[in-house]
Design a protein around this motif. Structure first.
Motif, PDB file in Angstrom:
ATOM      1  N   ASP A  43      -2.462   6.324  14.072  1.00  0.00           N
ATOM      2  CA  ASP A  43      -3.301   5.342  13.343  1.00  0.00           C
ATOM      3  C   ASP A  43      -4.584   6.075  13.064  1.00  0.00           C
ATOM      4  O   ASP A  43      -5.363   6.592  13.765  1.00  0.00           O
ATOM      5  CB  ASP A  43      -3.548   4.275  13.876  1.00  0.00           C
ATOM      6  N   PHE A  44      -4.983   6.199  11.650  1.00  0.00           N
ATOM      7  CA  PHE A  44      -6.122   6.735  11.276  1.00  0.00           C
ATOM      8  C   PHE A  44      -7.380   6.192  11.980  1.00  0.00           C
ATOM      9  O   PHE A  44      -8.181   7.120  12.204  1.00  0.00           O
ATOM     10  CB  PHE A  44      -6.391   6.494   9.819  1.00  0.00           C
ATOM     11  N   PHE A  84       2.381   3.584  -2.089  1.00  0.00           N
ATOM     12  CA  PHE A  84       2.465   4.026  -3.114  1.00  0.00           C
ATOM     13  C   PHE A  84       2.507   5.881  -3.113  1.00  0.00           C
ATOM     14  O   PHE A  84       1.665   6.198  -2.599  1.00  0.00           O
ATOM     15  CB  PHE A  84       1.294   3.957  -4.150  1.00  0.00           C
ATOM     16  N   TYR A  85       3.431   6.512  -3.482  1.00  0.00           N
ATOM     17  CA  TYR A  85       3.733   7.869  -2.935  1.00  0.00           C
ATOM     18  C   TYR A  85       3.392   8.708  -4.253  1.00  0.00           C
ATOM     19  O   TYR A  85       3.632   8.311  -5.357  1.00  0.00           O
ATOM     20  CB  TYR A  85       4.945   8.010  -2.664  1.00  0.00           C
ATOM     21  N   THR A  86       2.260   9.445  -4.039  1.00  0.00           N
ATOM     22  CA  THR A  86       1.765  10.220  -5.381  1.00  0.00           C
ATOM     23  C   THR A  86       2.872  11.247  -5.801  1.00  0.00           C
ATOM     24  O   THR A  86       3.365  11.969  -5.170  1.00  0.00           O
ATOM     25  CB  THR A  86       0.471  10.977  -4.963  1.00  0.00           C
ATOM     26  N   ASP A 124       0.864  -1.337  -0.046  1.00  0.00           N
ATOM     27  CA  ASP A 124       0.064  -0.077  -0.058  1.00  0.00           C
ATOM     28  C   ASP A 124       0.719   1.069   0.141  1.00  0.00           C
ATOM     29  O   ASP A 124       0.362   2.428   0.114  1.00  0.00           O
ATOM     30  CB  ASP A 124      -0.832   0.043   1.328  1.00  0.00           C
ATOM     31  N   GLU A 140      -0.074   8.904  10.147  1.00  0.00           N
ATOM     32  CA  GLU A 140       0.524   7.957   9.347  1.00  0.00           C
ATOM     33  C   GLU A 140       1.042   6.761  10.113  1.00  0.00           C
ATOM     34  O   GLU A 140       1.714   6.996  11.345  1.00  0.00           O
ATOM     35  CB  GLU A 140       1.895   8.627   8.866  1.00  0.00           C
ATOM     36  N   ILE A 141       0.612   5.542   9.879  1.00  0.00           N
ATOM     37  CA  ILE A 141       0.788   4.393  10.851  1.00  0.00           C
ATOM     38  C   ILE A 141       2.443   4.314  11.091  1.00  0.00           C
ATOM     39  O   ILE A 141       2.678   3.726  12.355  1.00  0.00           O
ATOM     40  CB  ILE A 141       0.212   3.013  10.075  1.00  0.00           C
ATOM     41  N   GLY A 162       2.234   9.225   4.760  1.00  0.00           N
ATOM     42  CA  GLY A 162       3.317   8.420   3.615  1.00  0.00           C
ATOM     43  C   GLY A 162       4.683   9.590   3.852  1.00  0.00           C
ATOM     44  O   GLY A 162       5.251   9.993   4.960  1.00  0.00           O
ATOM     45  N   TYR A 216       1.189  14.983   0.114  1.00  0.00           N
ATOM     46  CA  TYR A 216       0.112  15.772   0.287  1.00  0.00           C
ATOM     47  C   TYR A 216       0.101  16.712   1.247  1.00  0.00           C
ATOM     48  O   TYR A 216       0.065  18.032   1.147  1.00  0.00           O
ATOM     49  CB  TYR A 216      -0.998  14.767   0.494  1.00  0.00           C
ATOM     50  N   ASN A 251      -4.249  10.081  -0.844  1.00  0.00           N
ATOM     51  CA  ASN A 251      -4.133   8.781  -1.690  1.00  0.00           C
ATOM     52  C   ASN A 251      -3.973   7.697  -0.361  1.00  0.00           C
ATOM     53  O   ASN A 251      -3.037   7.813   0.315  1.00  0.00           O
ATOM     54  CB  ASN A 251      -2.716   8.779  -2.395  1.00  0.00           C
ATOM     55  N   GLU A 299      -4.946  14.974   6.115  1.00  0.00           N
ATOM     56  CA  GLU A 299      -4.201  14.041   5.429  1.00  0.00           C
ATOM     57  C   GLU A 299      -4.059  12.708   6.158  1.00  0.00           C
ATOM     58  O   GLU A 299      -2.953  12.596   7.076  1.00  0.00           O
ATOM     59  CB  GLU A 299      -3.053  14.599   4.790  1.00  0.00           C
ATOM     60  N   PHE A 324      -3.200   9.480   5.537  1.00  0.00           N
ATOM     61  CA  PHE A 324      -2.099   8.556   5.310  1.00  0.00           C
ATOM     62  C   PHE A 324      -0.892   9.260   4.523  1.00  0.00           C
ATOM     63  O   PHE A 324      -0.743   9.216   3.510  1.00  0.00           O
ATOM     64  CB  PHE A 324      -2.682   7.669   4.306  1.00  0.00           C
TER      65      PHE A 324
HETATM   66  C1  LIG Z   1      -0.742   4.701  -0.512  1.00  0.00           C
HETATM   67  S1  LIG Z   1       0.447   5.251   0.517  1.00  0.00           S
HETATM   68  C2  LIG Z   1       0.043   7.051   0.362  1.00  0.00           C
HETATM   69  C3  LIG Z   1       1.000   8.081   0.991  1.00  0.00           C
HETATM   70  C4  LIG Z   1       0.669   9.521   0.653  1.00  0.00           C
HETATM   71  N1  LIG Z   1      -0.858  10.009   0.903  1.00  0.00           N
HETATM   72  C5  LIG Z   1       0.875   9.859  -0.881  1.00  0.00           C
HETATM   73  O1  LIG Z   1      -0.035  10.125  -1.634  1.00  0.00           O
HETATM   74  O2  LIG Z   1       2.128  10.009  -1.321  1.00  0.00           O
HETATM   75  C6  LIG Z   1      -0.562   4.803   1.946  1.00  0.00           C
HETATM   76  C7  LIG Z   1       0.063   5.345   3.239  1.00  0.00           C
HETATM   77  O3  LIG Z   1      -0.822   5.111   4.299  1.00  0.00           O
HETATM   78  C8  LIG Z   1       0.042   4.580   5.444  1.00  0.00           C
HETATM   79  N2  LIG Z   1      -1.229   3.672   6.392  1.00  0.00           N
HETATM   80  C9  LIG Z   1      -1.586   2.591   6.067  1.00  0.00           C
HETATM   81  N3  LIG Z   1      -2.498   1.996   7.205  1.00  0.00           N
HETATM   82  C10 LIG Z   1      -2.496   3.185   7.957  1.00  0.00           C
HETATM   83  C11 LIG Z   1      -3.343   3.694   8.826  1.00  0.00           C
HETATM   84  N4  LIG Z   1      -4.174   2.525   9.615  1.00  0.00           N
HETATM   85  N5  LIG Z   1      -3.235   4.887   9.610  1.00  0.00           N
HETATM   86  C12 LIG Z   1      -2.495   5.848   9.048  1.00  0.00           C
HETATM   87  N6  LIG Z   1      -1.634   5.383   8.115  1.00  0.00           N
HETATM   88  C13 LIG Z   1      -1.602   4.319   7.357  1.00  0.00           C
HETATM   89  C14 LIG Z   1       1.166   3.569   4.929  1.00  0.00           C
HETATM   90  O4  LIG Z   1       1.883   3.621   5.615  1.00  0.00           O
HETATM   91  C15 LIG Z   1       1.368   4.566   3.664  1.00  0.00           C
HETATM   92  O5  LIG Z   1       2.258   5.459   3.928  1.00  0.00           O
END
Ligand SMILES: C[S@@+](CC[C@H](N)C(=O)[O-])C[C@H]1O[C@@H](n2cnc3c(N)ncnc32)[C@H](O)[C@@H]1O
Length: 168
Positions: A72-73, A18-20, A16, A66-67, A45, A49, A86, A41, A43
């Motif tokens: 944790d979201f 993927f950095y935008t 999961d 960001e986990i 990463g 964003y 994202n 925001e 997540f």
């Molecule tokens: C697809 S990446 C997107 C990162 C960023 N939003 C971007 O677009 O560059 C998803 C991110 O969500 C984080 N993530 C996954 N589960 C999470 C949670 N429960 N709470 C917070 N962050 C989480 C992952 O570690 C990862 O960095």
């Protein structure tokens, strides 16, 4: 089934992370002229964003989780006005469910085009969120097309239509 989709289906742990690309983050954020609001925001990463949000929405309170930073979201329960990100695609149902529970004005995610199912749209509609923007795009090396989809709870109709018949 082609090789890429087979690999995605068979992998043991979802990737999961993927950095935008920044250009796409800008296209996403330029959709919203936001002032004096709480922008979330969930997540972060590497912060593509989050950093741009801080630069662009200068009179807003921009927050993140960001986990990997221990935030944790799913532990976040405060009121926010906008959720933009994202998100991790492997837990998209849980993500939509928790996003709706925070009752923001706007929920806007960059997702895989194939992730926007009619079932998920109906779920959002059930909780009062309707599609106000639908933007298709392509990111190099990402599977298929990507989609910026924005939901608002201030309208009562999707800008797209669909049916739930399995046509034969
Ligand atoms: C697809 S990446 C997107 C990162 C960023 N939003 C971007 O677009 O560059 C998803 C991110 O969500 C984080 N993530 C996954 N589960 C999470 C949670 N429960 N709470 C917070 N962050 C989480 C992952 O570690 C990862 O960095």
């Amino acid at each position: 089934m082609n090789t890429v989709s087979t690999k995605i289906k068979l992998r043991a742990i979802a990737n999961d992370k993927f950095y935008t690309p920044l250009k796409l983050v800008k296209i996403h954020l330029d959709k919203f002229d936001i002032h004096n609001a709480i922008i979330y925001e969930p997540f972060k990463g590497t912060g593509n964003y989050y950093n741009m949000m801080k630069e662009k929405y200068t009179d807003c309170n921009v927050i993140y989780s960001e986990i990997d930073e221990g935030l944790d979201f799913f532990d976040y329960h405060e009121k926010v006005d906008y959720i933009i990100s994202n998100c991790p695609y492997s837990i998209i149902d849980k993500v939509l469910e928790h996003s709706v529970s925070l009752k923001p004005k706007i929920i806007s995610y960059l997702i895989g085009f194939g992730n926007l199912t009619t079932k998920r749209i109906e779920y959002m509609n059930k909780y009062g969120y309707y599609i106000i923007d639908f933007h298709l795009t392509k990111v190099w090396k990402w599977y298929g097309m990507s989609l910026i989809v924005s939901f608002s709870n201030e309208v009562d109709k999707n800008i797209i239509s669909f049916d739930r018949i399995v046509h034969r």
